[in-house]
Design an enzyme around this catalytic site. Structure first.
Site, mmCIF file in Angstrom:
data_model
loop_
_atom_site.group_PDB
_atom_site.id
_atom_site.type_symbol
_atom_site.label_atom_id
_atom_site.label_comp_id
_atom_site.label_asym_id
_atom_site.label_seq_id
_atom_site.Cartn_x
_atom_site.Cartn_y
_atom_site.Cartn_z
ATOM 1 N N GLU A 18 58.992 38.437 -10.156
ATOM 2 C CA GLU A 18 59.930 39.065 -9.211
ATOM 3 C C GLU A 18 59.621 38.696 -7.759
ATOM 4 O OE1 GLU A 18 60.149 43.365 -9.386
ATOM 5 O OE2 GLU A 18 61.686 43.456 -7.846
ATOM 6 N N LYS A 77 63.202 37.726 -11.922
ATOM 7 C CA LYS A 77 63.883 38.902 -11.352
ATOM 8 C C LYS A 77 64.052 38.681 -9.856
ATOM 9 C CE LYS A 77 63.472 43.921 -10.920
ATOM 10 N NZ LYS A 77 63.177 45.144 -11.674
#
Ligand code: 13P
Length: 353
Positions: free
Chosen positions: A175, A217
């Site tokens: 992420e 992400k």
């Protein structure tokens, strides 16, 4: 098929996304405080139990990212929450980073900590039942930021984390979040997101991370929240897809967006437009939202046991809308005519720092 590839595929199976419910006790305490909910291990457990046990959540949600405290907690009735997840067909995941710290030598920049002892922690999380993990790096945007030093430091940490996860047969969610804070334009957001993704995939390749066994992400490409020129839904979808096509290899099975402070309905509309857009989309494109799935449920609950069912309905509603958006079949009519409770800015960002 290797188990991490199978798990990564299951997490992004058709029309499903991930619920991020991994706020640290500190962050959840801030969210609770804004609604005058006392924050104790028990109230935090009650809230997480409410989310996980929303009836048939697994129709729309493949997995739930938990926080370390939750991973070890039991329901009020004495069952481990992880076991409840498995029972309900929700894959349990775990946030493993230790939050951000100032990056030495680079004022204004942050680096995510948590590699020390990570191998041992991951082995324990695996034993406790986690099948996937999350590590979040943040990038502030200005004319000068992020620096190449910040991109390289965070990319390296993300890649080391991802490789350690795969060693333990845990799917890493990688992420890198380019923040919405600031007045930067959508063009600047696209430029920075591209630079960051390029650094991240170079580091993942260097560390030998199997792209087939991970999920990305990222943020969507949106202008800064204070930018005078906000973008249309179609512009966001177009810029986001262009950026991802340029920088994310097709071997990655899925891209699970964070909501990043977007209004919950807007986050759904953006995801829907991304999935409706023409052109190549070699990855599943779905959601791993925290605030955009939870805000209405949290406000509806407000710490009151008698509002649990209503709060679960609020969560299910957002989960269903985002599931439709992941298929590109959402329409504004899918929003209920009844207004959700007014969400007086529950609290700032997802900042654990
Ligand atoms: P938001 O969707 O609230 O940005 O949270 C997602 C997340 O997991 C942040 O790390």
């Amino acid at each position: 098929m290797r188990s991490i590839e199978h798990t990564a595929g299951a997490l992004v199976s058709r029309g499903k996304g991930i619920l991020a419910a991994d706020e640290t006790p500190g962050t959840l305490t801030k969210r609770f405080a804004a609604l005058q909910i006392p924050s104790t291990p028990e109230t935090r457990r009650d809230y997480r139990e409410l989310l996980l046990t929303a009836p048939a959540l697994a129709e729309y949600i493949s997995g739930v990212i938990l926080q370390e405290e939750t991973l070890r907690q039991e329901t009020a009735a004495g069952t481990l929450l992880v076991a409840v997840c498995r029972e309900l067909d929700l894959l349990p995941g775990i946030k493993v980073d230790a939050g951000t710290r100032p990056l030495s030598g680079w004022p204004g920049e942050q680096v995510t900590d948590g590699l020390d002892g990570l191998r041992e922690r991951l082995a324990e999380y695996r034993e406790l039942g986690a099948s996937f993990a999350k590590w979040r790096a943040v990038f502030r945007v200005s004319d000068a930021l992020p620096t190449a030093a910040c991109a390289a430091a965070n990319a390296h940490a993300l890649a080391r984390y991802a490789r350690l996860c795969q060693e333990q047969e845990i799917v890493p969610i990688v992420e890198p979040e380019v923040l919405m804070d600031g007045d930067h334009t959508i063009e600047r957001s696209e430029e920075v997101t591209g630079t960051v993704l390029q650094a991240v995939f170079a580091a993942l390749a260097e560390q030998g991370v199997a792209l087939e066994g991970m999920l990305l992400k990222p943020n969507m490409v949106v202008p800064g929240a204070a930018c005078p020129r906000q973008a249309s839904v179609e512009e966001v979808a177009g810029a986001t897809l262009r950026c991802l096509r340029r920088h994310v290899p097709p071997a990655v099975p899925g891209i699970v967006f964070l909501s990043g402070g977007q209004n919950d309905v807007i986050a759904t509309r953006h995801l829907d437009a991304i999935n409706r857009a023409e052109g190549p989309k070699p990855w599943a494109l779905t959601f791993s939202y925290g605030r955009a799935l939870q805000d209405s449920a949290l406000a509806t609950w407000g710490g009151r046991p008698e509002h649990v069912t209503e709060a679960q309905q609020a969560l299910l509603h957002r989960a269903r809308c985002n599931s439709l958006a992941a298929l590109g079949t959402y329409s504004p009519e899918d929003e209920e005519p009844v207004a959700c409770p007014v969400l007086a800015d529950i609290t700032g960002g997802w900042h654990d720092e």
